[in-house]
Design an enzyme around this catalytic site. Structure first.
Site, PDB file in Angstrom:
ATOM      1  N   LYS A 200       0.876  -1.250  -0.063  1.00 46.26           N
ATOM      2  CA  LYS A 200      -0.020   0.043   0.060  1.00 46.26           C
ATOM      3  C   LYS A 200       0.796   1.344   0.083  1.00 46.26           C
ATOM      4  O   LYS A 200       2.071   1.207   0.316  1.00 46.26           O
ATOM      5  CB  LYS A 200      -0.790  -0.115   1.074  1.00 46.26           C
ATOM      6  CG  LYS A 200      -0.221   0.011   2.482  1.00 46.26           C
ATOM      7  CD  LYS A 200      -1.045  -0.553   3.523  1.00 46.26           C
ATOM      8  CE  LYS A 200      -0.162  -0.600   4.912  1.00 46.26           C
ATOM      9  NZ  LYS A 200      -0.716  -1.059   6.088  1.00 46.26           N
TER      10      LYS A 200
ATOM     11  N   TYR B 115      15.669  30.277   8.600  1.00 47.19           N
ATOM     12  CA  TYR B 115      14.263  30.971   9.388  1.00 47.19           C
ATOM     13  C   TYR B 115      14.420  31.017  10.678  1.00 47.19           C
ATOM     14  O   TYR B 115      14.441  29.994  11.201  1.00 47.19           O
ATOM     15  CB  TYR B 115      13.095  30.385   8.574  1.00 47.19           C
ATOM     16  CG  TYR B 115      12.823  30.420   7.187  1.00 47.19           C
ATOM     17  CD1 TYR B 115      12.877  31.724   6.594  1.00 47.19           C
ATOM     18  CD2 TYR B 115      12.705  29.452   6.228  1.00 47.19           C
ATOM     19  CE1 TYR B 115      12.382  31.947   5.134  1.00 47.19           C
ATOM     20  CE2 TYR B 115      12.587  29.623   4.760  1.00 47.19           C
ATOM     21  CZ  TYR B 115      12.288  30.708   4.444  1.00 47.19           C
ATOM     22  OH  TYR B 115      12.072  31.095   3.188  1.00 47.19           O
TER      23      TYR B 115
HETATM   24  C1  LIG Z   1       0.055  -1.907   6.687  1.00 45.94           C
HETATM   25  C2  LIG Z   1      -0.515  -3.081   7.295  1.00 45.94           C
HETATM   26  C3  LIG Z   1       0.414  -4.356   7.627  1.00 45.94           C
HETATM   27  C4  LIG Z   1       1.841  -4.328   7.430  1.00 45.94           C
HETATM   28  O1  LIG Z   1       2.252  -3.633   8.505  1.00 45.94           O
HETATM   29  P1  LIG Z   1       3.952  -3.358   8.665  1.00 45.94           P
HETATM   30  O2  LIG Z   1       4.010  -2.844  10.223  1.00 45.94           O
HETATM   31  O3  LIG Z   1       4.272  -2.411   7.668  1.00 45.94           O
HETATM   32  O4  LIG Z   1       4.625  -4.672   8.675  1.00 45.94           O
HETATM   33  C5  LIG Z   1      -0.262  -5.324   7.930  1.00 45.94           C
HETATM   34  N1  LIG Z   1      -1.706  -5.593   7.829  1.00 45.94           N
HETATM   35  C6  LIG Z   1      -2.501  -4.647   7.726  1.00 45.94           C
HETATM   36  C7  LIG Z   1      -3.919  -4.633   8.001  1.00 45.94           C
HETATM   37  C8  LIG Z   1      -1.818  -3.356   7.630  1.00 45.94           C
HETATM   38  O5  LIG Z   1      -2.559  -1.988   7.479  1.00 45.94           O
END
Ligand SMILES: *Cc1c(COP(=O)(O)O)cnc(C)c1O
Length: 349
Positions: A12, A232
């Site tokens: 994702k 800044y």
């Molecule tokens: C993002 C996600 C993962 C992976 O998590 P990591 O901590 O990056 O390994 C697994 N399961 C779900 C439901 C997620 O949203």
């Protein structure tokens, strides 16, 4: 580490900023056939990039009215509410087909997922149709802290759900849960951050090699005098005559403002010729200023500095920036020129 369990890769958010298509292809070549994305758009991109035998779960569930889209693209929703389940079962009925989907139960994160007391209703609904879900899943809230009591509570609640769906494959483990206990593995693990080299478990040595190397160019080098301020807000003044380099990276590139240096707080660092150069003053949109007074070899405009790489990890930068490696990686956006290189063959040592 997952041995008997299948590995489904979380890709994702553009594969955590790495590049959805490139990362998914590399993972497919490494043997992954299951992919987890957040949105149907991401699923469609994975579908287009990978061969037919790729299985794609949509973590955000089924968007209302979107069943035909999911079916057309062969996307599997992680169903998490009764209306979603109704819509999916309706789609199965109207096609006279058992369309694969996961059932996502909330065991305590109170994010997505059926409430546990909905399990009997869910069970009745799927049984009525003789529907067999592809997978039962849940998600840990505190897997990055292995000693946290919530991990055991959630695991116990998940087991109670599984008892109601015998013989359906199960999945519970993100990267941290996968690394911290066999009992979390079930039939499929779902690592994300570990695949991209980030630290999954707090307070432990990260066994993963870095995946991203990030360099930024020096734009200008200059001498400044004791007592002069930088950037800044003039929040940092130098206590000695100094040489500084202005580097072309800023908060618009995922080098966060929280990595600024001030007179009362050390900021982030970059690496130049294997030596650390601390950030002085506020991080601007497109630039940072770093102290190069102590470098053995003076860099010049056009030289590249290491922002992420063998000497400074995504988690080093995240710790200073008061965030996590996930946020650093997913913030590496637009302006970089990217090149994807074949990784060295992993050794088992
Ligand atoms: C993002 C996600 C993962 C992976 O998590 P990591 O901590 O990056 O390994 C697994 N399961 C779900 C439901 C997620 O949203």
């Amino acid at each position: 580490m997952s041995r008997g369990a299948l590995t489904g890769a979380a890709v994702k958010a553009d594969a955590y900023g790495i590049g959805l298509v490139q990362a998914s292809r590399a993972l497919y070549e490494a043997g992954t056939r299951f992919f987890f994305v957040a949105s149907p758009d991401e699923g469609i991109a994975v579908r287009a990039a990978l061969p037919e035998d790729t299985h794609i779960f949509i973590l955000n569930g089924l968007f209302p009215g979107a069943a035909p889209l999911y079916v057309g693209e062969r996307l599997m929703p992680c169903l998490c509410s009764i209306p979603m389940l109704e819509e999916w079962l309706q789609a199965c009925l109207s096609r006279n087909e058992s369309l694969p989907a996961a059932l996502h139960f909330d065991t305590g994160i109170n994010r997505l997922g059926f409430r546990l007391n909905e399990a009997p209703v869910v069970k009745r609904m799927v049984d009525q149709l003789g529907y067999s879900p592809q997978m039962i899943m849940s998600h840990f809230a505190c897997a990055d802290q292995p000693a946290h009591e919530k991990n055991r509570t959630q695991l116990a609640l998940f087991s109670s759900v599984l008892a109601q769906f015998p013989n359906v494959p199960a999945s519970m483990a993100n990267s941290a849960a996968l690394m911290t206990g066999r009992e979390n593995h079930f039939q499929m693990v779902r690592p994300g951050i570990a695949l991209y080299g980030g630290r999954a478990v707090q307070g432990r040595r990260n066994p993963m090699a870095p995946v991203v190397t990030l360099e930024a160019p020096i734009l200008q080098v200059k001498e400044i005098r004791t007592g002069e301020s930088l950037g800044y807000g003039a929040l940092q003044t130098v206590a000695r005559d100094s040489r500084i380099a202005v580097v072309g990276i800023g908060y618009a590139d995922g080098f966060f403002r929280h990595q600024s240096g001030t007179n009362s707080r050390a900021g982030g660092r970059v690496v130049i010729g294997n030596q650390f150069a601390p950030v002085l003053g506020r991080v601007s949109m497109d630039m940072i200023q770093v102290d190069i007074t102590d470098l053995r070899e003076m860099p010049k405009p056009g030289d590249m500095v290491e922002v992420l790489g063998p000497n400074i990890s995504v988690d080093d930068q995240a710790d200073v920036g008061n965030t996590i490696g996930y946020e650093i990686l997913t913030s590496l956006k637009g302006r970089y020129s990217r090149s994807y290189v074949e990784s060295p063959t992993p050794s088992n040592s």
